[in-house]
Design an enzyme around this catalytic site. Structure first.
Site, short mmCIF file in Angstrom:
data_model
loop_
_atom_site.label_atom_id
_atom_site.label_comp_id
_atom_site.label_asym_id
_atom_site.label_seq_id
_atom_site.Cartn_x
_atom_site.Cartn_y
_atom_site.Cartn_z
CG ASP A 149 0.54 -2.31 6.79
OD1 ASP A 149 0.80 -2.88 5.87
OD2 ASP A 149 -0.26 -2.52 7.81
CD GLU A 158 -4.58 -3.49 1.20
OE1 GLU A 158 -5.52 -3.21 1.94
OE2 GLU A 158 -3.85 -4.24 1.25
O1 FUB Z 1 -2.10 -4.13 7.92
C1 FUB Z 1 -3.41 -4.36 7.65
C2 FUB Z 1 -3.74 -3.97 6.15
O2 FUB Z 1 -2.99 -5.09 5.49
C3 FUB Z 1 -3.27 -2.58 5.61
O3 FUB Z 1 -3.97 -1.76 6.11
C4 FUB Z 1 -3.18 -2.92 4.36
O4 FUB Z 1 -2.49 -1.98 3.60
C5 FUB Z 1 -2.59 -4.18 4.06
O5 FUB Z 1 -1.25 -4.21 4.35
#
Ligand code: FUB
Length: 327
Positions: free
Chosen positions: A19, A226
């Site tokens: 991320d 997301e």
């Molecule tokens: O790293 C945890 C979660 O996985 C993140 O918040 C999402 O965007 C995905 O990458």
């Protein structure tokens, strides 16, 4: 000492990272990643395997210099309101202060977004006593515009709980909309001048097709899942994000920071691993995509590694799609 990173290769190999939110601060590239825990527990669609407990900040003088790991910048134990899962963070600079924005579950298990401050981009960061009032879900990305107004984009489906907030209240039983209805959009909120609260309630962002029709929940190639990121190029706002189930990074464009955004296309084809998450930053005339995959762990979804590659625009402002595994 880490070696000099190469495009499409892990930036660091001594810890698992994911991320990546990249920024240029004080003339250097700073990367704010998640710090994946090296555990062998079970995985599920709720994301329980992403059990991260702290953040490490990385920096590079430039792309021809070694990556520095600045050590633990913030730990879960020092966040009074949080109980578990320090997920994807972002950072911003304003008021001569560096702000680290991060999601975590509160003591009731609901994802909220917190903020911590530091005089240095490398931290350590001091967490505020409570989460940002009115915040929820995951994946904050903060964009400070040329007029110095700061916007936080956030939200994630499934484990990120965004479906549960469709009424503005947390409803644990709520699922996503029917597949022929408009998809749930990411949220945006203007941050207060001190960057510690929202000026007003978060708004849902509308992502539309070229005809202005909302992208539907069943349109998994285009609908928001997301990992939002906003950058500005030639006066336009580019909202990029993960499609989750299709494992691609895509983008949409608007003349306004709060949308509506018109869908444009793909930025990154699927990487090794389930999640894909990124940032886009300009450094010395060129643009770069920072992203992650699971190549460092041979494909274990919660043991990821951050990477970078150059991002190029076409003359019409569209982004040239990137293959993360060029031959
Ligand atoms: O790293 C945890 C979660 O996985 C993140 O918040 C999402 O965007 C995905 O990458």
């Amino acid at each position: 000492m880490n070696s000099i990173p190469k495009p499409n290769q892990p930036l660091v190999t001594h810890i698992y990272t994911a991320d990546p939110s990249a920024h240029v601060f004080e003339g250097k590239i700073y990367i704010y990643p998640s710090h994946d825990l090296d555990h062998d527990g079970p995985s599920n669609d709720n994301g329980d395997q992403y059990a991260m407990e702290d953040y490490h900040i990385l920096s590079m003088e430039n792309l021809a210099s070694p990556v520095v790991d600045h050590g633990e910048a913030l730990h879960l134990r020092d966040v009074p309101w949080a109980s578990q899962q320090l997920w994807a963070p972002d950072a911003a600079f304003k008021n001569n202060t560096y702000y680290l924005f991060f999601p975590a579950r509160d003591k009731e298990g609901v994802f909220r977004i917190g903020v911590a401050t530091s005089p240095s981009p490398a931290g350590p960061f001091q967490a505020q006593p409570d989460y940002i009032p009115g915040s929820y879900s995951i994946d904050p990305a903060v964009f400070v515009d040329e007029d110095n107004r700061a916007y936080m984009y956030f939200g994630g489906l499934w484990g990120g709980q965004l479906e549960k907030w469709q009424t503005g209240e947390f409803n644990p039983g709520h699922e996503g909309p029917a597949l022929d209805k408009p998809a749930i959009g990411p949220r945006v909120a203007v941050l207060s001048e001190d960057m510690l609260s929202f000026e007003e309630q978060p708004q849902e962002i509308s992502i539309v097709d070229i005809e202005g029709n909302p992208i539907l929940a069943g349109d998994e190639d285009r609908r928001y899942f997301e990992g939002p990121w906003v950058h500005k190029y030639n006066g336009l706002y580019y909202l990029s994000y993960s499609t989750g189930t299709m494992h691609t990074l895509v983008y949409a464009v608007s003349e306004q920071p709060m949308g509506p955004f018109t869908f444009k296309g793909e930025i990154l084809s699927p990487v090794i691993g389930w999640t894909t998450h990124h940032s886009i930053v300009q450094f010395e005339e060129k643009w770069y995509l920072f992203y992650h995959d699971c190549s460092l762990s041979d494909g274990v979804n919660h043991k990821r590694c951050v990477k970078y590659t150059e991002l190029k625009y076409n003359p019409d402002g569209t982004i040239q799609p990137i293959n993360p595994y060029p031959s």
